[in-house]
Each structure stands twice: as structure tokens, then as C-alpha cells.
Write an enzyme that holds these catalytic residues in place. Structure first.
Site, PDB file in Angstrom:
ATOM      1  N   TYR A   1       1.620  15.448  -9.324  1.00 26.39           N
ATOM      2  CA  TYR A   1       1.903  16.349  -8.201  1.00 26.39           C
ATOM      3  C   TYR A   1       1.626  17.813  -8.572  1.00 26.39           C
ATOM      4  O   TYR A   1       2.420  18.704  -8.239  1.00 26.39           O
ATOM      5  CB  TYR A   1       3.371  16.224  -7.759  1.00 26.39           C
ATOM      6  CG  TYR A   1       3.848  14.811  -7.539  1.00 26.39           C
ATOM      7  CD1 TYR A   1       3.248  13.997  -6.570  1.00 26.39           C
ATOM      8  CD2 TYR A   1       4.888  14.265  -8.287  1.00 26.39           C
ATOM      9  CE1 TYR A   1       3.672  12.690  -6.366  1.00 26.39           C
ATOM     10  CE2 TYR A   1       5.316  12.961  -8.083  1.00 26.39           C
ATOM     11  CZ  TYR A   1       4.704  12.184  -7.130  1.00 26.39           C
ATOM     12  OH  TYR A   1       5.123  10.900  -6.921  1.00 26.39           O
TER      13      TYR A   1
ATOM     14  N   TYR B   1       9.367   7.937   2.516  1.00 27.03           N
ATOM     15  CA  TYR B   1       8.574   7.947   1.284  1.00 27.03           C
ATOM     16  C   TYR B   1       8.905   6.666   0.517  1.00 27.03           C
ATOM     17  O   TYR B   1      10.080   6.375   0.258  1.00 27.03           O
ATOM     18  CB  TYR B   1       8.890   9.171   0.400  1.00 27.03           C
ATOM     19  CG  TYR B   1       8.196   9.079  -0.939  1.00 27.03           C
ATOM     20  CD1 TYR B   1       6.843   9.394  -1.062  1.00 27.03           C
ATOM     21  CD2 TYR B   1       8.858   8.611  -2.067  1.00 27.03           C
ATOM     22  CE1 TYR B   1       6.173   9.257  -2.279  1.00 27.03           C
ATOM     23  CE2 TYR B   1       8.206   8.467  -3.288  1.00 27.03           C
ATOM     24  CZ  TYR B   1       6.873   8.793  -3.378  1.00 27.03           C
ATOM     25  OH  TYR B   1       6.213   8.648  -4.575  1.00 27.03           O
TER      26      TYR B   1
ATOM     27  N   ASP C   1      14.685  -0.127   0.874  1.00 31.32           N
ATOM     28  CA  ASP C   1      14.176   0.511  -0.341  1.00 31.32           C
ATOM     29  C   ASP C   1      15.324   1.296  -0.975  1.00 31.32           C
ATOM     30  O   ASP C   1      15.607   2.429  -0.603  1.00 31.32           O
ATOM     31  CB  ASP C   1      13.005   1.434   0.034  1.00 31.32           C
ATOM     32  CG  ASP C   1      12.464   2.206  -1.171  1.00 31.32           C
ATOM     33  OD1 ASP C   1      13.081   2.129  -2.247  1.00 31.32           O
ATOM     34  OD2 ASP C   1      11.435   2.879  -1.017  1.00 31.32           O
TER      35      ASP C   1
ATOM     36  N   LYS D   1      14.246   3.126 -10.564  1.00 31.07           N
ATOM     37  CA  LYS D   1      14.842   4.354 -11.083  1.00 31.07           C
ATOM     38  C   LYS D   1      16.031   4.127 -12.039  1.00 31.07           C
ATOM     39  O   LYS D   1      15.827   3.977 -13.223  1.00 31.07           O
ATOM     40  CB  LYS D   1      15.236   5.271  -9.925  1.00 31.07           C
ATOM     41  CG  LYS D   1      14.006   5.866  -9.224  1.00 31.07           C
ATOM     42  CD  LYS D   1      14.389   6.973  -8.296  1.00 31.07           C
ATOM     43  CE  LYS D   1      13.207   7.538  -7.531  1.00 31.07           C
ATOM     44  NZ  LYS D   1      12.334   8.398  -8.327  1.00 31.07           N
TER      45      LYS D   1
HETATM   46  C1  PLP Z   1      12.692   5.653  -2.085  1.00 28.58           C
HETATM   47  C2  PLP Z   1      11.611   5.505  -3.119  1.00 28.58           C
HETATM   48  N1  PLP Z   1      10.836   4.421  -3.096  1.00 28.58           N
HETATM   49  C3  PLP Z   1       9.869   4.224  -4.015  1.00 28.58           C
HETATM   50  C4  PLP Z   1       9.629   5.157  -5.004  1.00 28.58           C
HETATM   51  C5  PLP Z   1       8.535   4.926  -6.014  1.00 28.58           C
HETATM   52  O1  PLP Z   1       9.061   4.661  -7.264  1.00 28.58           O
HETATM   53  P1  PLP Z   1       8.182   4.904  -8.578  1.00 28.58           P
HETATM   54  O2  PLP Z   1       8.017   6.386  -8.716  1.00 28.58           O
HETATM   55  O3  PLP Z   1       9.009   4.302  -9.684  1.00 28.58           O
HETATM   56  O4  PLP Z   1       6.889   4.205  -8.380  1.00 28.58           O
HETATM   57  C6  PLP Z   1      10.419   6.304  -5.052  1.00 28.58           C
HETATM   58  C7  PLP Z   1      10.171   7.328  -6.085  1.00 28.58           C
HETATM   59  O5  PLP Z   1      10.601   8.449  -6.007  1.00 28.58           O
HETATM   60  C8  PLP Z   1      11.430   6.491  -4.081  1.00 28.58           C
HETATM   61  O6  PLP Z   1      12.210   7.582  -4.079  1.00 28.58           O
END
Ligand code: PLP
Length: 450
Positions: free
Chosen positions: A44, A172, A266, A295
Site C-alpha cells: 500500500y 473490504y 468475515d 489475523k
Molecule cells: C475483514 C477482512 N477480511 C479479510 C482480510 C484479508 O486478510 P489478509 O490480509 O490476511 O489476507 C482483512 C485484512 O485486513 C480484513 O480486515
């Protein structure tokens, strides 16, 4: 060697290198960074003019330790991962023991204890019948797996045309192409990939009665081409730290169920206590059909994610025909070191009063960030669990802000139109007060620059 490397990498690296060399007089730039940083492509980041990143040489408790010895309180827990702080001895011990015995083994055709017991442990923690755990190595891949599971479930049931997804404004879900297609197509960082990505349906989160009626109607009209509705429960993170109510989440779940669609939650960011409950879905008393974790799963130690399905979804993949099986298998899935770290992290959730700590963090954040509301340029202050947000009209002077934060002994990375804090859940009240005081002070100075 350096000169040719710089030429090879082009103009972008020159600026960075120049920055590094300028700073080299100061003892804060270590040789490894000064001499070689131009080879590392940062996430980024506009590499043409990005300032030299902070050189971090160690972590400890809630601190990042810089090359020159300064210690910064990490207000972000390394992108929401380090929920117990860094280098927790219980997690480290588990990983060290595993390292001696078996750092990695493929999962194809092989079981190992860490994977089997971690799957069972997650199944017992998750609500309802979320019982079938598929491991992967990052959140984005967990989302890809969830999409594939949903689409293949319908395929296996003879409804191959049901392969599109409903997502929400400001969503996201990650950076791989399937996950990118679930992000807000107009406002997200992936918006300029229009035409390259699969096209999904982006809807507002239906909060009011009329919005819910419109959402129900939308699902009814498109039902036959839809596989699932995908939501970040309670908090839309990278799309702007936007919160919605448990009632709205419960309504989405209800309408999705009534339309006969799958619900994918998610919980990659919200899972493991961040919003005040172990999983955000619990606050709305809902059980999605598929739930994604990542995470904080390993307590910020190793990359690992999971896609967890209900028995009913899983059933569609079982039968005489091999083609019904889920054809997916990341090379490092269920890596034994990551499984050990995840077990260590779950031990800590069982032994430590983490959710009580989150409740205390929530009220401290609300109280201690409140004074930002009166600052010029600030449009909103909000908190949920261990998440604090100060939203502004327009974020500017990001580089100067970083300097300010470092001088104040904290690490924050404002983005979009906001400052946000997601500290380790284990942060002490004293450390939290230092973090929020420095944050408020820095935002007050920043607001005078406008
Ligand atoms: C809600 C959500 N889903 C998916 C992801 C993607 O995860 P990764 O960065 O481990 O690929 C993130 C990452 O910030 C996220 O906040």
C-alpha cells in the site's frame, strides 16, 4: 553494487535511497536499511515518494523497539493480530517445542495432532454448527475458500448458476482477486480494477425498515443467480472502520436465510474478542453458514487463517462422486508451527480475562478520545470493543504525523479519513492512557496545521 541496484530499480528507489542516505548521518538508520532497503517493495505504498519506514528490531509486550532503542506503544497490534501483546512466553514456548519436533508437514493425506485438535477446538468455540474447519495461510485466501465453498455447494446441488455474491458498501475482504471482487466496487482501494474483477452486487447495509424491505426485494429478484451474502459483522474495517448494530446484522442474517441463501461472516478482523465478544456474530445471536478467521488466530505469531462451514454446507461435498470434493489445498495449510501458536493463543483466551479487558478498553477509549470531538477538522469519534476511531474531514500531513507519533512514543497509521486505535487486548490501563493521551495530543497539534 548499490549504484547499479538503484539504476535497475528506477527512479522510485532513488528517492528512498536518497532519504536513507540523508538519514544515515543520524544513528537511527541501521546499515541494513540504509544499504539495502530499495529492494523491498512495500505494501500500500507509493514507492516513488514514500518516506523511509521505521526500522523495527524487536517487539516486546505492547512495544515496537526501534533500531535506536526507542520503544513505541503499538496502537494497531500489527494490523489486529497481536491480541496478547508481542512475544507472549506461552505462545513462544509452544512454537519452540513444535519447531524441535516438526516445523512443517503437508496436510494432503496426512494428519498431525496440532491441526486435528485445533480444528476441534475452533469448532467447540464457534457458535452453532460451525464445525468443519478448512485451514489456509492468510485471510484473503480464507475468503477465496469461502467463495469457492459457497459456489461449489450450489454446483454440487445441481444449481451451478448460483455463483454471484452480495456484499456491502464500504466492504473490504482482502487483496486476492476473488476477495477484491467482494470489496466496495466504487470506494475501495480496489476500485480501479473494474473490468478485471468478477462482478458482484454491492448493497447498503440495511438498517432502517425501508432499507430492509428493499434488501429483501433485491434478494428475491436475484435469488437464482446468488450464492451467498458476505458481511464483516459489526465492523467494516479497512473500508472505513464503520460500525453497524447487532440488530442490522441479525436482520441481514434473517433476510438472507429467508431468501434461501448462504451467509458468509468475515470475522478475520473481528474474531477473537476485538468487538467485545469472542466472535462478533454472537452479539447478534446469529450463526452464519460459513465463517472466516485470520489475523489474531495465532496471537500475531504466524500467518494462518480458517474457513469454517456448518455441517449442512459440508454435507453437499460428501458423496460417491470424487468431483463433489473441495479441490483446494494451500501448501502451508495447517502449518504445525502456526497450529501451535494458535493453541497457545486460545490457551490465553481461556486463562486470561481478555473479554473483560476489552470491555475496560472500550470505556477508556470512549472517555479518553472524547475530547477530540471538539477539535477542528474532526467529524466523529466512535468506539466499539477495543477499536477507537477519530474520523476527520480530510486526512493530511501523514508524514509529519508519523514523526509526531514517534516523538510521542506511539505507533499509529492513520488512513482514509481517520485515525484509529486497535491496541493489543492485553494493554494495561496505564499503557492505554499513555497511548490515548499521545494520540489526542498529536491529533490536537495536527488539527492546528489545517
Ligand atoms: C475483514 C477482512 N477480511 C479479510 C482480510 C484479508 O486478510 P489478509 O490480509 O490476511 O489476507 C482483512 C485484512 O485486513 C480484513 O480486515
Amino acid at each position: 553494487m548499490l549504484a547499479s541496484a538503484t539504476r535497475k530499480l528506477g527512479e522510485g528507489a532513488v528517492f528512498w535511497k536518497a532519504m536513507g542516505l540523508t538519514c544515515a548521518e543520524s544513528s537511527s538508520v541501521p546499515a541494513w536499511q540504509r544499504d539495502q532497503a530499495e529492494h523491498l517493495w512495500m505494501p500500500y505504498t507509493q514507492m516513488r515518494n514514500a518516506p523511509l519506514p521505521l526500522p523495527v528490531v524487536a517487539t516486546e509486550d505492547v512495544y515496537l523497539v526501534l533500531a535506536d532503542g526507542r520503544r513505541l506503544i503499538d496502537g494497531l497490534a500489527s494490523w489486529w493480530t497481536a491480541c496478547h501483546g508481542y512475544n507472549h512466553p506461552q505462545i513462544a514456548r509452544r512454537v519452540r517445542q513444535q519447531l524441535e519436533v516438526m516445523p512443517h508437514v503437508m496436510l494432503g493425506g496426512i494428519h498431525h495432532e496440532g491441526a486435528v485438535t485445533l480444528a476441534a477446538r475452533l469448532a467447540s468455540l464457534l457458535p452453532g454448527d460451525l464445525s468443519q474447519v478448512f485451514f489456509s495461510d492468510s485471510g484473503s485466501v480464507a475468503i477465496e475458500v469461502a467463495m469457492k465453498m459457497a459456489a461449489q455447494m450450489w454446483r454440487n446441488r445441481g444449481q451451478a448458476e448460483r455463483n454471484r455474491f452480495v456484499t456491502f458498501r464500504h466492504a473490504y475482504h482482502g487483496d486476492t482477486t476473488g476477495a477484491m471482487s467482494l470489496c466496495d466496487p466504487e470506494r475501495s482501494m480496489h476500485a480501479h480494477f473494474k473490468g478485471f474483477l468478477l462482478e458482484q452486487f454491492s448493497q447498503p447495509i440495511p438498517e432502517t425498515e425501508s432499507e430492509q424491505a428493499a434488501f429483501t426485494e433485491f434478494l428475491a429478484t436475484r435469488r437464482n443467480e446468488l450464492a451467498a451474502v458476505v458481511i464483516e459483522p459489526l465492523v467494516q474495517g479497512a473500508g472505513g472502520m464503520r460500525f453497524h448494530s447487532p440488530q442490522a446484522l441479525a436482520a441481514v442474517a434473517r433476510m438472507t436465510r429467508q431468501a434461501g441463501l448462504l451467509l458468509i461472516a468475515d470475522e478475520i478482523a473481528t474474531g477473537f474478542g476485538r468487538t467485545g465478544s469472542m466472535f462478533a456474530c454472537e452479539q447478534a445471536d446469529i450463526v452464519p453458514d460459513i465463517l472466516c478467521l485470520g489475523k489474531a488466530l495465532t496471537g500475531g505469531t504466524l500467518g494462518m487463517a480458517a474457513t469454517v462451514a456448518t455441517g449442512e454446507v459440508f454435507e453437499a461435498f460428501c458423496g460417491e462422486d470424487d468431483a463433489l470434493a473441495l479441490m483446494h489445498g494451500p501448501t502451508y495449510m495447517a502449518n504445525p508451527l502456526a497450529c501451535a501458536a494458535a493453541h497457545g493463543s486460545l490457551d490465553l483466551f481461556a486463562e486470561q480475562p481478555r473479554l473483560d479487558q476489552v470491555a475496560a478498553i472500550e470505556s477508556s477509549l470512549a472517555e479518553q478520545l472524547e475530547s477530540c470531538r471538539n477539535l477542528s477538522g474532526v467529524v466523529d469519534v466512535r468506539t466499539l470493543g477495543a477499536i477507537g476511531v477519530v474520523q476527520v474531514e480530510r486526512l493530511h500531513s501523514r508524514e509529519k504525523l508519523t514523526e509526531l507519533f514517534v516523538e510521542a512514543g506511539i505507533w499509529l497509521r492513520p488512513f482514509h479519513d481517520m485515525f484509529y486505535l486497535t491496541p493489543p487486548l492485553s494493554i494495561t490501563p496505564v499503557q492505554l492512557r499513555r497511548l490515548t493521551a499521545a494520540t489526542v495530543d498529536s491529533i490536537a497539534q495536527w488539527s492546528r496545521w489545517s
